[in-house]
Design an enzyme around this catalytic site. Structure first.
Site, mmCIF file in Angstrom:
data_model
loop_
_atom_site.group_PDB
_atom_site.id
_atom_site.type_symbol
_atom_site.label_atom_id
_atom_site.label_comp_id
_atom_site.label_asym_id
_atom_site.label_seq_id
_atom_site.Cartn_x
_atom_site.Cartn_y
_atom_site.Cartn_z
ATOM 1 C CG HIS A 4 -5.101 -6.307 -0.602
ATOM 2 N ND1 HIS A 4 -6.324 -6.365 -0.002
ATOM 3 C CD2 HIS A 4 -5.149 -7.147 -1.674
ATOM 4 C CE1 HIS A 4 -7.098 -7.212 -0.683
ATOM 5 N NE2 HIS A 4 -6.406 -7.693 -1.703
ATOM 6 C CE LYS A 49 -3.913 -2.237 2.369
ATOM 7 N NZ LYS A 49 -4.843 -2.141 3.532
ATOM 8 C CE1 TYR A 108 -9.279 -2.954 0.187
ATOM 9 C CE2 TYR A 108 -8.573 -0.959 -0.937
ATOM 10 C CZ TYR A 108 -8.287 -2.044 -0.126
ATOM 11 O OH TYR A 108 -7.010 -2.225 0.367
ATOM 12 C CG ASN A 140 -3.520 -2.562 6.955
ATOM 13 O OD1 ASN A 140 -3.366 -2.192 5.793
ATOM 14 N ND2 ASN A 140 -4.621 -3.175 7.369
ATOM 15 C CD GLU A 186 -8.578 -9.047 -4.034
ATOM 16 O OE1 GLU A 186 -7.413 -9.425 -3.782
ATOM 17 O OE2 GLU A 186 -9.441 -8.860 -3.151
HETATM 18 P P1 IDP Z 1 -7.676 -6.938 5.339
HETATM 19 O O1 IDP Z 1 -6.844 -5.936 4.558
HETATM 20 O O2 IDP Z 1 -6.941 -7.429 6.550
HETATM 21 O O3 IDP Z 1 -8.244 -8.035 4.473
HETATM 22 P P2 IDP Z 1 -10.348 -5.743 5.279
HETATM 23 O O4 IDP Z 1 -11.386 -6.041 6.302
HETATM 24 O O5 IDP Z 1 -10.497 -6.352 3.924
HETATM 25 O O6 IDP Z 1 -8.917 -6.113 5.923
HETATM 26 O O7 IDP Z 1 -10.297 -4.152 5.138
HETATM 27 C C1 IDP Z 1 -9.606 -3.541 4.071
HETATM 28 C C2 IDP Z 1 -8.725 -2.437 4.628
HETATM 29 O O8 IDP Z 1 -9.550 -1.412 5.208
HETATM 30 C C3 IDP Z 1 -7.816 -2.851 5.778
HETATM 31 O O9 IDP Z 1 -6.603 -3.457 5.355
HETATM 32 C C4 IDP Z 1 -7.571 -1.546 6.482
HETATM 33 O O10 IDP Z 1 -6.626 -0.738 5.763
HETATM 34 C C5 IDP Z 1 -8.955 -0.889 6.371
HETATM 35 N N1 IDP Z 1 -9.807 -1.200 7.515
HETATM 36 C C6 IDP Z 1 -10.532 -2.350 7.712
HETATM 37 N N2 IDP Z 1 -11.252 -2.300 8.839
HETATM 38 C C7 IDP Z 1 -10.996 -1.088 9.382
HETATM 39 C C8 IDP Z 1 -11.480 -0.434 10.569
HETATM 40 O O11 IDP Z 1 -12.278 -0.978 11.343
HETATM 41 N N3 IDP Z 1 -10.986 0.810 10.805
HETATM 42 C C9 IDP Z 1 -10.103 1.434 9.968
HETATM 43 N N4 IDP Z 1 -9.654 0.867 8.844
HETATM 44 C C10 IDP Z 1 -10.090 -0.387 8.547
HETATM 45 MG MG MG Z 2 -9.568 -7.826 2.838
#
Ligand code: IDP
Ligand code: MG
Length: 140
Positions: free
Chosen positions: A123, A13, A53, A120, A134
């Site tokens: 992805h 990212k 997304y 974070n 994807e």
């Molecule tokens: P993942 O990347 O671990 O699969 P997902 O639930 O698919 O997590 O969410 C996509 C991205 O959205 C996450 O990597 C993170 O950057 C962001 N995200 C997900 N849940 C939250 C939240 O509760 N608060 C803030 N950001 C979130």
């Molecule tokens: Mg995800």
């Protein structure tokens, strides 16, 4: 090689690219034994991110997430190996970098910055269906 070899989409990212962690992240993928099949540096469009997304549309972090993902270049990788979809998710660690276990990419290299979206670093596709969808978006 056999029929169980999978491919997954890994994204470094914008925070990972800006912090010059692309090499460290790829090092961990390669050190685990997975194979890099293709890689590209992408300035993602809003259209691409909306498709990527899709499942998160309407959630409170959706708009901040898309803004974050278009804030700078992303490194997209096609990575192959047996059970690589599950395996890369283990390497990445939990979504919340504060809770991600030490030893994982997010646990070792990420932290909470007090923003509306968790930055974070990576992805990874979460299922064979997501990976196929994807990969066709990012490596059209
Ligand atoms: P993942 O990347 O671990 O699969 P997902 O639930 O698919 O997590 O969410 C996509 C991205 O959205 C996450 O990597 C993170 O950057 C962001 N995200 C997900 N849940 C939250 C939240 O509760 N608060 C803030 N950001 C979130
Ligand atoms: Mg995800």
């Amino acid at each position: 090689m056999n029929d169980l070899v999978e491919e997954t989409l890994v994204l470094v990212k914008p925070d990972g690219v800006a912090r010059s962690l692309t090499g460290e992240i790829l090092r961990r993928i390669e050190a685990k034994g997975y194979q890099l099949v293709d890689i590209r540096l992408v300035q993602a469009s809003r259209e691409l991110l909306a498709q990527h997304y899709e499942e998160h549309q309407g959630k409170p972090f959706y708009e901040p997430l898309v803004e974050f993902m278009e804030s700078g270049p992303v490194v997209a990788m096609r990575v192959a190996g047996n059970r690589v979809i599950e395996g890369f998710r283990m390497l990445a660690g939990a979504t919340d970098p504060t809770l991600a276990a030490p030893g994982t990419i997010r646990g070792d290299l990420g932290r909470d910055w007090g923003l509306a979206v968790q930055q974070n670093l990576v992805h990874g596709s979460d299922s064979p269906e997501s990976a196929a969808r994807e990969l066709s978006l990012w490596f059209a």
